[in-house]
Write a protein that holds these residues in place. Sequence first.
Motif, mmCIF file in Angstrom:
data_model
loop_
_atom_site.group_PDB
_atom_site.id
_atom_site.type_symbol
_atom_site.label_atom_id
_atom_site.label_comp_id
_atom_site.label_asym_id
_atom_site.label_seq_id
_atom_site.Cartn_x
_atom_site.Cartn_y
_atom_site.Cartn_z
ATOM 1 N N GLU A 101 0.831 -1.211 0.000
ATOM 2 C CA GLU A 101 0.000 0.000 0.000
ATOM 3 C C GLU A 101 0.866 1.262 0.000
ATOM 4 O OE1 GLU A 101 -3.891 -0.306 2.285
ATOM 5 O OE2 GLU A 101 -2.592 -1.691 3.427
ATOM 6 N N ALA A 102 1.972 1.189 -0.703
ATOM 7 C CA ALA A 102 2.974 2.255 -0.646
ATOM 8 C C ALA A 102 2.438 3.612 -1.083
ATOM 9 C CB ALA A 102 4.169 1.873 -1.499
ATOM 10 N N ASP A 103 1.530 3.627 -2.019
ATOM 11 C CA ASP A 103 1.002 4.910 -2.507
ATOM 12 C C ASP A 103 -0.180 5.420 -1.679
ATOM 13 O OD1 ASP A 103 -0.596 2.836 -3.378
ATOM 14 O OD2 ASP A 103 -0.997 3.712 -5.340
ATOM 15 N N ARG A 104 -0.565 4.664 -0.651
ATOM 16 C CA ARG A 104 -1.709 5.079 0.173
ATOM 17 C C ARG A 104 -1.351 5.294 1.635
ATOM 18 N NH1 ARG A 104 -5.570 0.660 -2.597
ATOM 19 N NH2 ARG A 104 -3.705 -0.544 -2.244
ATOM 20 N N ASP B 193 2.245 9.634 8.731
ATOM 21 C CA ASP B 193 2.865 8.916 9.849
ATOM 22 C C ASP B 193 3.271 7.496 9.450
ATOM 23 O OD1 ASP B 193 2.594 11.126 11.478
ATOM 24 O OD2 ASP B 193 0.775 10.381 12.480
ATOM 25 N N ALA B 194 2.406 6.832 8.702
ATOM 26 C CA ALA B 194 2.722 5.469 8.260
ATOM 27 C C ALA B 194 3.917 5.474 7.311
ATOM 28 C CB ALA B 194 1.507 4.831 7.591
ATOM 29 N N LEU B 195 4.016 6.492 6.475
ATOM 30 C CA LEU B 195 5.157 6.596 5.565
ATOM 31 C C LEU B 195 6.448 6.836 6.353
ATOM 32 C CD1 LEU B 195 6.298 6.629 2.715
ATOM 33 C CD2 LEU B 195 5.698 9.057 2.582
ATOM 34 N N ALA B 196 6.376 7.667 7.374
ATOM 35 C CA ALA B 196 7.554 7.909 8.222
ATOM 36 C C ALA B 196 7.985 6.609 8.903
ATOM 37 C CB ALA B 196 7.254 8.989 9.252
ATOM 38 N N ASP B 197 7.012 5.831 9.382
ATOM 39 C CA ASP B 197 7.330 4.532 10.000
ATOM 40 C C ASP B 197 7.919 3.566 8.967
ATOM 41 O OD1 ASP B 197 6.422 5.432 12.462
ATOM 42 O OD2 ASP B 197 4.451 4.444 12.283
#
Length: 194
Positions: free
Chosen positions: A157-160, A164-168
């Motif tokens: 789900e890299a594009d979604r 915060d989830a992207l930072a993690d």
Amino acid sequence: MSGTLVLVFHRDLSTSRANAAFAAAARSLPDTDVVDMQARYPDARIDMSTDAADDAAMLLQADRIVLQFPIQWYSVPALLKAWQDAVLTRMYYVVAASEGDRLVGTPVMVIVTAGNVAAAYERTGQNHYTLDEILTPLKATAHRCGLPWYEPHVTFEADRLSRDALADAAIDYRNALAAFAEATPVGMRNGKAA
């Protein structure tokens, strides 16, 4: 250069969220070089004599290699395939003794981003094939080239991902690269520590 060489194959890193964040995280690690391969080859043309010779020299200076890319239609991006065709063909078939034979034993890791959920990449999921099965051609290439295969790092789900989830995910990515470096010390080429 010695250390980790991260080759990022994304058609436009400036528009990427996950792969751009991961490249930035990789740059924060010591002894790590990150190369935006689309910027290196904007027209996706790789000359086997000149460009591939430069890339072969870059690979031969690395202690470990990372191929980072988004899964596209159950495969690698077109530039990664073109790069394999030019660089690996040169290294392993044209000048094997001076290039390919010298690369043998260099560990390789794949970093993959996927747009779908993890459950889609199960035999009973929407895609019907596991990510491990989808990566089989790369594993076979690594085997043929004598490059020890390290467990891939996957972000679903890299594009979604939320901010915060992207930072993690970037922290997880950085940790995965650090673990790869720790598990494959300098001088491990040909399976022997220096």
